[in-house]
Design a protein around this motif. Sequence first.
Motif, PDB file in Angstrom:
ATOM      1  N   ARG A   1     -14.818 -19.658 -10.972  1.00 33.79           N
ATOM      2  CA  ARG A   1     -15.676 -18.477 -10.939  1.00 33.79           C
ATOM      3  C   ARG A   1     -15.903 -18.041 -12.379  1.00 33.79           C
ATOM      4  O   ARG A   1     -14.952 -17.891 -13.151  1.00 33.79           O
ATOM      5  N   ARG A   2     -17.148 -17.832 -12.748  1.00 39.00           N
ATOM      6  CA  ARG A   2     -17.458 -17.457 -14.118  1.00 39.00           C
ATOM      7  C   ARG A   2     -17.170 -15.977 -14.319  1.00 39.00           C
ATOM      8  O   ARG A   2     -17.572 -15.119 -13.519  1.00 39.00           O
ATOM      9  N   ILE A   3     -16.459 -15.685 -15.431  1.00 36.25           N
ATOM     10  CA  ILE A   3     -16.131 -14.313 -15.817  1.00 36.25           C
ATOM     11  C   ILE A   3     -16.783 -14.038 -17.167  1.00 36.25           C
ATOM     12  O   ILE A   3     -16.684 -14.851 -18.093  1.00 36.25           O
ATOM     13  N   THR A   4     -17.423 -12.897 -17.293  1.00 35.84           N
ATOM     14  CA  THR A   4     -18.047 -12.504 -18.558  1.00 35.84           C
ATOM     15  C   THR A   4     -17.478 -11.171 -19.001  1.00 35.84           C
ATOM     16  O   THR A   4     -17.454 -10.205 -18.231  1.00 35.84           O
ATOM     17  N   GLY A   5     -16.987 -11.142 -20.241  1.00 34.43           N
ATOM     18  CA  GLY A   5     -16.378  -9.935 -20.774  1.00 34.43           C
ATOM     19  C   GLY A   5     -17.264  -9.245 -21.791  1.00 34.43           C
ATOM     20  O   GLY A   5     -18.450  -9.574 -21.959  1.00 34.43           O
ATOM     21  N   VAL A   6     -16.673  -8.306 -22.525  1.00 37.66           N
ATOM     22  CA  VAL A   6     -17.395  -7.524 -23.527  1.00 37.66           C
ATOM     23  C   VAL A   6     -17.914  -8.442 -24.629  1.00 37.66           C
ATOM     24  O   VAL A   6     -17.205  -9.340 -25.096  1.00 37.66           O
ATOM     25  N   GLY A   7     -19.168  -8.198 -25.043  1.00 34.13           N
ATOM     26  CA  GLY A   7     -19.750  -8.969 -26.137  1.00 34.13           C
ATOM     27  C   GLY A   7     -20.092 -10.398 -25.779  1.00 34.13           C
ATOM     28  O   GLY A   7     -20.289 -11.222 -26.665  1.00 34.13           O
TER      29      GLY A   7
ATOM     30  N   GLY B   1       0.388 -19.573  -6.568  1.00 28.16           N
ATOM     31  CA  GLY B   1       0.028 -18.177  -6.387  1.00 28.16           C
ATOM     32  C   GLY B   1      -0.440 -17.460  -7.628  1.00 28.16           C
ATOM     33  O   GLY B   1      -0.630 -16.238  -7.604  1.00 28.16           O
ATOM     34  N   TYR B   2      -0.663 -18.159  -8.716  1.00 24.17           N
ATOM     35  CA  TYR B   2      -1.139 -17.543  -9.954  1.00 24.17           C
ATOM     36  C   TYR B   2      -2.643 -17.736 -10.094  1.00 24.17           C
ATOM     37  O   TYR B   2      -3.205 -18.746  -9.653  1.00 24.17           O
ATOM     38  N   ALA B   3      -3.291 -16.788 -10.721  1.00 28.80           N
ATOM     39  CA  ALA B   3      -4.660 -16.986 -11.160  1.00 28.80           C
ATOM     40  C   ALA B   3      -4.620 -17.690 -12.515  1.00 28.80           C
ATOM     41  O   ALA B   3      -3.750 -17.417 -13.345  1.00 28.80           O
ATOM     42  N   ILE B   4      -5.547 -18.609 -12.722  1.00 28.10           N
ATOM     43  CA  ILE B   4      -5.656 -19.323 -13.994  1.00 28.10           C
ATOM     44  C   ILE B   4      -6.981 -18.933 -14.650  1.00 28.10           C
ATOM     45  O   ILE B   4      -8.036 -18.984 -14.023  1.00 28.10           O
ATOM     46  N   LEU B   5      -6.916 -18.557 -15.910  1.00 28.58           N
ATOM     47  CA  LEU B   5      -8.110 -18.200 -16.669  1.00 28.58           C
ATOM     48  C   LEU B   5      -8.235 -19.128 -17.865  1.00 28.58           C
ATOM     49  O   LEU B   5      -7.303 -19.251 -18.671  1.00 28.58           O
ATOM     50  N   ILE B   6      -9.379 -19.784 -17.984  1.00 32.73           N
ATOM     51  CA  ILE B   6      -9.654 -20.685 -19.103  1.00 32.73           C
ATOM     52  C   ILE B   6     -10.777 -20.047 -19.920  1.00 32.73           C
ATOM     53  O   ILE B   6     -11.954 -20.109 -19.540  1.00 32.73           O
ATOM     54  N   PRO B   7     -10.448 -19.391 -21.032  1.00 32.55           N
ATOM     55  CA  PRO B   7     -11.466 -18.640 -21.783  1.00 32.55           C
ATOM     56  C   PRO B   7     -12.246 -19.517 -22.751  1.00 32.55           C
ATOM     57  O   PRO B   7     -11.748 -20.533 -23.247  1.00 32.55           O
ATOM     58  N   ASP B   8     -13.467 -19.112 -23.018  1.00 35.23           N
ATOM     59  CA  ASP B   8     -14.242 -19.722 -24.102  1.00 35.23           C
ATOM     60  C   ASP B   8     -13.710 -19.187 -25.422  1.00 35.23           C
ATOM     61  O   ASP B   8     -13.638 -17.968 -25.621  1.00 35.23           O
ATOM     62  N   LEU B   9     -13.359 -20.101 -26.323  1.00 37.35           N
ATOM     63  CA  LEU B   9     -12.869 -19.689 -27.641  1.00 37.35           C
ATOM     64  C   LEU B   9     -13.581 -20.525 -28.711  1.00 37.35           C
ATOM     65  O   LEU B   9     -12.998 -21.420 -29.322  1.00 37.35           O
ATOM     66  N   PRO B  10     -14.866 -20.260 -28.921  1.00 36.34           N
ATOM     67  CA  PRO B  10     -15.595 -21.027 -29.936  1.00 36.34           C
ATOM     68  C   PRO B  10     -15.015 -20.803 -31.326  1.00 36.34           C
ATOM     69  O   PRO B  10     -14.283 -19.839 -31.575  1.00 36.34           O
ATOM     70  N   ALA B  11     -15.349 -21.711 -32.233  1.00 38.23           N
ATOM     71  CA  ALA B  11     -14.796 -21.674 -33.577  1.00 38.23           C
ATOM     72  C   ALA B  11     -15.129 -20.362 -34.277  1.00 38.23           C
ATOM     73  O   ALA B  11     -16.193 -19.772 -34.081  1.00 38.23           O
TER      74      ALA B  11
ATOM     75  N   ALA C   1     -11.977  -8.166 -18.085  1.00 34.02           N
ATOM     76  CA  ALA C   1     -13.177  -8.246 -17.252  1.00 34.02           C
ATOM     77  C   ALA C   1     -12.823  -8.737 -15.853  1.00 34.02           C
ATOM     78  O   ALA C   1     -13.348  -8.224 -14.848  1.00 34.02           O
ATOM     79  N   ALA C   2     -11.922  -9.707 -15.765  1.00 36.78           N
ATOM     80  CA  ALA C   2     -11.480 -10.191 -14.452  1.00 36.78           C
ATOM     81  C   ALA C   2     -10.683  -9.108 -13.726  1.00 36.78           C
ATOM     82  O   ALA C   2     -10.808  -8.931 -12.512  1.00 36.78           O
ATOM     83  N   ALA C   3      -9.868  -8.356 -14.477  1.00 39.55           N
ATOM     84  CA  ALA C   3      -9.084  -7.277 -13.861  1.00 39.55           C
ATOM     85  C   ALA C   3      -9.986  -6.163 -13.352  1.00 39.55           C
ATOM     86  O   ALA C   3      -9.708  -5.542 -12.314  1.00 39.55           O
ATOM     87  N   ALA C   4     -11.083  -5.890 -14.061  1.00 34.22           N
ATOM     88  CA  ALA C   4     -11.998  -4.835 -13.637  1.00 34.22           C
ATOM     89  C   ALA C   4     -12.642  -5.153 -12.290  1.00 34.22           C
ATOM     90  O   ALA C   4     -13.049  -4.258 -11.555  1.00 34.22           O
ATOM     91  N   GLU C   5     -12.703  -6.440 -11.957  1.00 35.06           N
ATOM     92  CA  GLU C   5     -13.237  -6.842 -10.655  1.00 35.06           C
ATOM     93  C   GLU C   5     -12.130  -6.963  -9.611  1.00 35.06           C
ATOM     94  O   GLU C   5     -12.399  -7.409  -8.484  1.00 35.06           O
TER      95      GLU C   5
END
Length: 793
Positions: free
Chosen positions: A516-522, A575-585, A603-607
Amino acid sequence: MRMVAFALAGLLATAGPALARQEPLTVDVILGLESFGRVAIDPSGAVAVFEERRARGDLPRHDLEAEGANRYARLYRIDLDAPDHPRPLLTMDEDAGYSVGAFSPSGRRLAVFRLRNDEWRLGIVEIAAGEVVWTDVAPELSLWGRSLEWLTDDTLVVLGMPDGALPPRLAGPRAEQARLLALRAAATAGSPAAITVGEDGPPEALPPRRLWRIDAVTGEAAAIADGPFLDLEVSPDGRYAALLLDGPLLPPPSADTASEVRRARGLELVELTTGAAVRPPEAGNISTSLLAWSPASDALLVATIGDEPARLLTVAPDGAARDVTPAGAHPTTPIDFQGMATAEGGWLGGVPIFKGRSASGEGWFVAGADAQPLTGLSPDARLVAEGRSSVLFASGGRVIRLGADGESVDLGAAASAVNPRGPFGLRAQSGPLKADFAVIERPDGRLCQAWADPGAEPRCVAATPGAAISWSRGIGLDRSGPEAEPNTLRLQRGHSREVVWRLNPELDRIAVAAPRRITGVGGAGGWLYSPSNPTATPPVIVVPYQGEAYPAPPWWMRRESTGLSLAPQLMVAAGYAILIPDLPATPEPADGLAQRILSVVDAAAAEGLVDAERIGLWGWSFGAWSAVMSAAQSPRFDAVVALNGPMNFSTVIGDVGSTLRLEGGHALAATAGARWLESGQAEMRDAYWRAPDRYRRNSPFEQADRITAPTLLVVGEYDLMLGQSEQLYGALHRLNRPVALTLLIGEDHGVQSPGNIRLYYDQVRDWFDRHLRGSGGPAVPASAAPRPPSGPD
């Protein structure tokens, strides 16, 4: 066990996910997954051969590092004139592994390889009879380019080990143990037992190789030449072989920033009938990526890289060298991912062409012409096929034919197909290796041959890009295709597609989390994988990797992934959620790392998808650095697991793995470490002594006093950066922080042994359970281990 699976293949191929009960993914499931290796169709188009690589838990032995998983395979054939169920290509022993080499020119024979115990051997299969002749030759592994090339259907030449021993890449830790035992025996006997490197040490020993000529009918091998050979290219007329020579390690070109790992690699030309050999001194330091014979076999094109700028040479079979670099232009030699200067070139008829630069710009140039780049090609165009009068480029996603008159023609959209005369090593990424046609994709979805020389009749086949293709029978064979199911091998004839072999039917009953795609601030974003039917908002484990962004879900999160050094779906099943964030250079790798991660977590917590008060970090390699560095930047992280990561940039340059240490490879380790630090992944941009503060800002060891999260460090015995994890453990122990260290015996940079894999995942889950769920009891500061160390049964 395998015979049962073979007999049931047709039944299992029809089973569907809807018929099976869904179960969670487990370590044992992944250890039991098989995978497809090479799939190829012979040049005549009559027979297909494929590798079924054995499951990790089914390997006869586990001390071959990652290479063992590739080489322990079974070989099957499909007769395409009357397709039926695949059948074994040859008689195979249960304690051995087999892999596919190259077909002979007509497809009459196939080179194969067998790995059994400490023996690696070349075999020749007579396709029609299904019989194999095993030789006494232990071939090299084609890591650089070729280690094997057919001269005729009855004769081939092979680079191999002179004593029949395992090639170094396969010998791995076993060779180290033998050296260590010999040194210890000498010390016990009171004899000298030491390793000296540097000015007072002996010259570096380069592993010897032998060029063999092999009779494919009898298997008899005759030695032609000996030397530190790495790569092989036979002239089109079959008379000569160009051999790439390994050479001494050279210092970085710049004292300020190490951009490459360079050896003085030379050239030997051998007459294959007489064995007469010459080593032209002018080609004493050439690029490993360019060994290109002229169509007339009268000259070999190479690029010298010892001086700046690089130069282009043609070398005649007698060793006579000629500089053909045009005035005002020179070859470009960008550094590839291995840290080596990479030149590209070839022949347009009898005239050398090369990728280079002049005052007019970058592009492809003709030797002997003016310093103007060829028109009609993109700056990143790559030479993909050569004829006697024309060549083909892949340029901007198109296949472009260039004739001797300089005229270019767009032939269509570039595609790909399996080369039956491969596989090839790194050099195949830079040149055509005698390919005389490319593959284009028509608007109707068919793949067609595009011949380098005009006039040849192209043949088109309905097939998936990347498939093995029978051009004569109009058949494609692929492992995924539009269905995107890599566990199935499908045969396509026209618009009809059928499954001919299926692996891992047990996955039909395995459930894994969808992305599931998550989008945060900025605009910060990432992919979230949530457990099914959680009873409460789950804790989240972040899997960071600085420098990586994921426009599509990571492939290693797929259900059929066999990777076990990092398998986050196992923690989703727990039973864990896994989050793989974008971390560009970023300008510095540690810049705002924790903040960027936490913006996506929040952002994921806000949902309502994750519990932002219970956050773990888990990483491997530079991902391990990313995890620990993030923990040093924020107290919000509650637990860290880090596998084989760099932790102290100022000392990476001195790290030497145990295998290299016993080989006296300290200079190589230092050079490779400097390149990784200064111009590679670490992006320090300067040597430590010019920018020490930058190194310290980006080193978790230097921020150890800010790390409060309980940290589990896991490291392989043979990993180059073993000392990095030990240093950080020492720092956190001194600071009385919750920390544990597990040393996995027999492991390199990944984790290969089933026993160690099970132990590793037991510890990963226990660590996160203890510190994110509180189910493991209170953390013990500076604990010696996350659980008692394992030992022999």
